[in-house]
Design an enzyme around this catalytic site. Structure first.
Site, PDB file in Angstrom:
ATOM      1  N   GLY A  14       0.779  -1.238   0.000  1.00  0.00           N
ATOM      2  CA  GLY A  14       0.000   0.000   0.000  1.00  0.00           C
ATOM      3  C   GLY A  14       0.811   1.290   0.000  1.00  0.00           C
ATOM      4  CB  THR A  15       4.300   2.281  -0.911  1.00  0.00           C
ATOM      5  OG1 THR A  15       4.395   1.740  -2.216  1.00  0.00           O
ATOM      6  CG2 THR A  15       4.984   1.366   0.088  1.00  0.00           C
ATOM      7  CG  ASN A  16       1.730   3.169  -5.799  1.00  0.00           C
ATOM      8  OD1 ASN A  16       2.084   4.166  -6.417  1.00  0.00           O
ATOM      9  ND2 ASN A  16       2.362   2.015  -5.875  1.00  0.00           N
ATOM     10  CG  MET A  88      -0.884  -8.340  -6.154  1.00  0.00           C
ATOM     11  SD  MET A  88       0.084  -7.665  -7.529  1.00  0.00           S
ATOM     12  CE  MET A  88       0.993  -9.126  -7.984  1.00  0.00           C
ATOM     13  CE  LYS A  89      -6.909 -13.124  -5.869  1.00  0.00           C
ATOM     14  NZ  LYS A  89      -6.512 -14.473  -6.100  1.00  0.00           N
ATOM     15  CB  ILE A  90      -7.219 -10.657 -13.669  1.00  0.00           C
ATOM     16  CG1 ILE A  90      -5.723 -10.827 -13.932  1.00  0.00           C
ATOM     17  CG2 ILE A  90      -7.949 -10.181 -14.922  1.00  0.00           C
ATOM     18  CD1 ILE A  90      -5.370 -11.850 -14.947  1.00  0.00           C
ATOM     19  CG  LEU A  91     -11.364  -5.197 -11.611  1.00  0.00           C
ATOM     20  CD1 LEU A  91     -11.034  -5.487 -10.154  1.00  0.00           C
ATOM     21  CD2 LEU A  91     -11.154  -3.724 -11.895  1.00  0.00           C
ATOM     22  CG  ASN A 105      -3.203  -1.244 -12.860  1.00  0.00           C
ATOM     23  OD1 ASN A 105      -3.055  -1.370 -11.643  1.00  0.00           O
ATOM     24  ND2 ASN A 105      -2.522  -1.985 -13.727  1.00  0.00           N
ATOM     25  CG  HIS A 107       2.263  -2.606 -15.216  1.00  0.00           C
ATOM     26  ND1 HIS A 107       1.908  -3.813 -14.665  1.00  0.00           N
ATOM     27  CD2 HIS A 107       3.287  -2.867 -16.065  1.00  0.00           C
ATOM     28  CE1 HIS A 107       2.680  -4.768 -15.158  1.00  0.00           C
ATOM     29  NE2 HIS A 107       3.529  -4.212 -16.016  1.00  0.00           N
TER      30      HIS A 107
HETATM   31  C1  GRF Z   1       3.501  -1.261  -7.502  1.00  0.00           C
HETATM   32  O1  GRF Z   1       4.814  -1.391  -7.935  1.00  0.00           O
HETATM   33  C2  GRF Z   1       2.549  -1.243  -8.658  1.00  0.00           C
HETATM   34  O2  GRF Z   1       3.106  -0.759  -9.835  1.00  0.00           O
HETATM   35  C3  GRF Z   1       2.202  -2.695  -8.847  1.00  0.00           C
HETATM   36  O3  GRF Z   1       2.207  -3.242  -7.545  1.00  0.00           O
HETATM   37  C4  GRF Z   1       3.062  -2.473  -6.698  1.00  0.00           C
HETATM   38  C5  GRF Z   1       2.249  -2.103  -5.484  1.00  0.00           C
HETATM   39  O4  GRF Z   1       3.005  -1.551  -4.463  1.00  0.00           O
HETATM   40  N1  GRF Z   1       0.968  -2.838  -9.565  1.00  0.00           N
HETATM   41  P1  GRF Z   1       2.279  -0.886  -3.210  1.00  0.00           P
HETATM   42  O5  GRF Z   1       1.308  -1.928  -2.634  1.00  0.00           O
HETATM   43  O6  GRF Z   1       1.583   0.345  -3.645  1.00  0.00           O
HETATM   44  O7  GRF Z   1       3.400  -0.618  -2.255  1.00  0.00           O
END
Ligand code: GRF
Length: 185
Positions: A14-16, A88-91, A105, A107
Site C-alpha cells: 500500500g505505498t501507492n 494483484m487480482k485480474i479484475l 491502474n 504498473h
Molecule cells: C507497484 O509497484 C505497482 O506498480 C504494482 O504493484 C506495486 C504495489 O506496491 N501494480 P504498493 O502496494 O503500492 O506498495
C-alpha cells in the site's frame, strides 16, 4: 473545490495508497479517498486505512454475490474513480462493464513492455537501459488500456531487482497523483 470520490483497491504493502492519501489531503488535489478495498486481509496496506480512518472492506471478488455487493457499495458511496494500486487480482470482466465510472491502474514498467508480473527481473534480463512506470485506464485485457502517464528511470549497471523497485516506486508515488490531477483537470 468539490472533490471527486476515489476508491483504492490494494493487495499488498500500500505505498501507492499512502502516497494517494497524502496527495488527497492537499487543498487543490481533485479527489478524496473515500473507500479502500482489499482482496486479502493480509494486505499490510490496510494499516493506512486504519491510520487515516478511511472505510475499508476485504473481499473475494470472484464470488458473484460479492461482486453485486461491492457494486452496490460503490454506488452508495458515489465513487467516481477506482484506482488499482498493487491490486494483484485480474479484475472481473463483468465488474469492469458494470462499473460505469473510471478505473485506472499503475504498473511497474513502460507499457506495452513487460505486462504482468516480474517486470524488474525481466527488464534486467533484457539489459534495458530505461524502465519506469505507467498509469493507464483499465480495460478487459491485462495491462492494456489507454496510457495516461509514464515516468522513466535509468537502469544502472549495478542495479538489482530491489534497487530498480525502489527507484520505480519513488516515481510511481508521484505518477499516480499527477495522473489523477490530469484526469480531472
Ligand atoms: C507497484 O509497484 C505497482 O506498480 C504494482 O504493484 C506495486 C504495489 O506496491 N501494480 P504498493 O502496494 O503500492 O506498495
Amino acid at each position: 473545490m468539490v472533490k471527486k470520490k476515489a476508491c483504492i483497491f490494494i493487495s499488498g504493502s500500500g505505498t501507492n495508497l499512502k502516497a494517494l492519501i497524502k496527495s488527497s489531503r492537499e487543498y487543490n488535489f481533485p479527489v478524496n479517498i473515500n473507500y479502500i478495498v482489499s482482496n486479502t486481509k493480509k494486505a499490510t496496506g490496510l494499516k493506512f486505512a486504519i491510520l487515516y480512518k478511511i472505510p475499508f472492506r476485504v473481499l473475494n471478488f470472484n464470488k458473484l454475490i460479492n461482486l453485486e455487493s461491492i457494486l452496490k457499495d460503490l454506488k452508495k458511496k458515489n465513487i467516481d474513480i477506482i484506482c488499482l494500486a498493487g491490486y494483484m487480482k485480474i479484475l472481473n470482466k463483468k465488474f469492469i462493464s458494470r462499473f460505469k465510472k473510471k478505473i485506472i491502474n499503475i504498473h511497474p514498467s513502460l507499457l506495452p513492455k513487460y505486462k504482468g508480473l516480474d517486470t524488474f527481473q525481466r527488464a534486467l534480463k533484457n539489459r534495458e537501459k530505461l524502465t519506469g512506470c505507467t498509469v493507464h485506464y483499465v480495460d478487459d485485457k491485462l495491462d492494456s488500456g489507454k496510457i495516461i502517464l509514464q515516468k522513466k528511470i535509468y537502469v544502472e549497471p549495478n542495479d538489482s531487482e530491489q534497487s530498480l523497485k525502489a527507484k520505480v516506486q519513488a516515481k510511481e508515488h508521484r505518477a499516480y497523483s499527477e495522473s489523477i490531477v490530469s484526469i480531472f483537470r
